[in-house]
Write an enzyme that holds these catalytic residues in place. Structure first.
Site, PDB file in Angstrom:
ATOM      1  CE  LYS A  45      -5.474 -12.419 -10.889  1.00 48.53           C
ATOM      2  NZ  LYS A  45      -4.502 -13.234 -11.632  1.00 48.53           N
ATOM      3  CG  LEU A  73      -9.177 -16.335  -9.880  1.00 46.13           C
ATOM      4  CD1 LEU A  73      -8.803 -15.445 -11.042  1.00 46.13           C
ATOM      5  CD2 LEU A  73      -9.938 -17.545 -10.346  1.00 46.13           C
ATOM      6  CB  CYS A 128      -7.383 -19.540 -14.375  1.00 48.65           C
ATOM      7  SG  CYS A 128      -6.166 -19.533 -13.029  1.00 48.65           S
ATOM      8  CB  SER A 192       0.293 -18.784 -18.496  1.00 48.97           C
ATOM      9  OG  SER A 192      -0.697 -19.295 -17.635  1.00 48.97           O
TER      10      SER A 192
END
Ligand code: RRO
Length: 307
Positions: A45, A73, A128, A192
């Site tokens: 991660k 996160l 992110c 994404s």
């Protein structure tokens, strides 16, 4: 059986398919499950300097053909992830750190630390979409250039960059110019698609809570955008590309490699199907290649025909 192994940035991968940083890879237990699966590597991660709880729940929702998330996160802090490669050694596969610092100094500090650790490679996440008040660095070309300039020179390990999706040819060219100059060991595209809004009409409500319901769209919805990003960067730069976005079958993986990807990561399909997804997609890819008469990935990588 077709050979689907690959070497990227000097790292040997038993197959070209492994997990995308993000789903089910926060804890040691989750990473062990990836190690025990047929994922070719163990991607961890994205981490920050300090541990984070992440955004408020619900923050992930599976959809008909993908997912939306605003995890924010959540991670154990980079010091924990530095310990994990030693604990995951028995699986005999590369462990990849993902670094997503909240400022340049944090990124530099974490890259330095991982560079001296036992990880095989580092992915610098510049994309992110879910941190409140923090724009995606990959959309700010001045900042992206600065971060890559400072961060990449530090790492003694292969360091790549996770990019956001781009949608305009001018932006592809700007990003490609920076990548040519700063020379990451690989690029992973795409993260994404940021700040989508999914609405439940029955409840007249959003399906996730953080940021007013806006979150990163993943899965099948984004496959064509991901393929376009892989293809465009394959045309523009000579850096290995890891394709990610909507891969859930061997045929999807084949399409990414045909577009120019060297390897393929699986995010939403892993989240939904669990670790058996890696064996299934690899077997499907090998069968699809055999049917086509291909024995290795180089036989068709990048060889997309335009009609
Ligand atoms: O944790 C997240 O919310 C998250 C991250 Br760091 C990322 O890079 N991409 C994403 O969709 N979610």
């Amino acid at each position: 059986m077709a050979d689907i192994s690959v070497k990227i940035a000097g790292i040997e991968l038993g197959s070209c398919i492994f997990n995308a940083a993000g789903p089910k890879d926060v804890t040691l237990k989750e990473l062990e499950a990836i190690g025990a699966s047929r994922s070719a590597a163990i991607a961890m991660k994205s981490c920050t300097k300090e541990p984070r709880e992440g955004n408020e729940e619900p923050r992930y929702c599976a959809l008909e053909s993908g997912s939306i998330n605003s995890m924010g996160l959540p991670n154990l802090g980079y010091k924990e992830y530095m310990k994990f490669p030693a604990l995951l050694k028995s699986f005999g596969k590369p462990v990849i750190a993902s670094v997503s610092g909240l400022c340049l100094e944090d990124n530099i500090q974490m890259l330095k630390a991982f560079s001296d650790s036992e990880v095989s490679a580092i992915e610098l996440n510049l994309s992110c979409p879910n941190i409140k008040g923090k724009p995606q660095i990959g959309y700010d070309f001045v900042q992206m250039d600065e971060v890559l300039k400072e961060a990449l020179k530090i790492s003694k390990k292969p360091a790549g960059v996770k990019l956001p999706p781009y949608f305009d040819f001018v932006h592809f060219e700007e990003a490609a110019g920076i990548l040519k100059r700063r020379k990451p060991a690989f690029i992973s595209c795409i993260n994404s698609i940021g700040n989508a809004l999914v609405i439940d009409a029955e409840k007249e409500a959003t399906v996730i809570r953080p940021k007013g319901g806006f979150g990163g769209l993943g899965g099948k919805y984004i496959k064509y955008t991901a393929l376009a990003n892989v293809r465009k960067f394959y045309e523009l730069i000579d850096i290995p590309i890891i394709g990610v976005g909507g891969v859930s079958s061997g045929r999807d993986a084949f399409e990414f490699i045909l577009a120019g990807a060297s390897a393929v990561q699986i995010g939403t399909a892993f989240m939904e199907e669990g670790p058996s997804v890696f064996a299934r997609v690899q077997d499907e890819l090998a069968s699809f290649m055999a049917r086509k008469g291909y024995s290795r990935l180089d036989d068709f990588r990048g060889k997309l025909k335009v009609i």
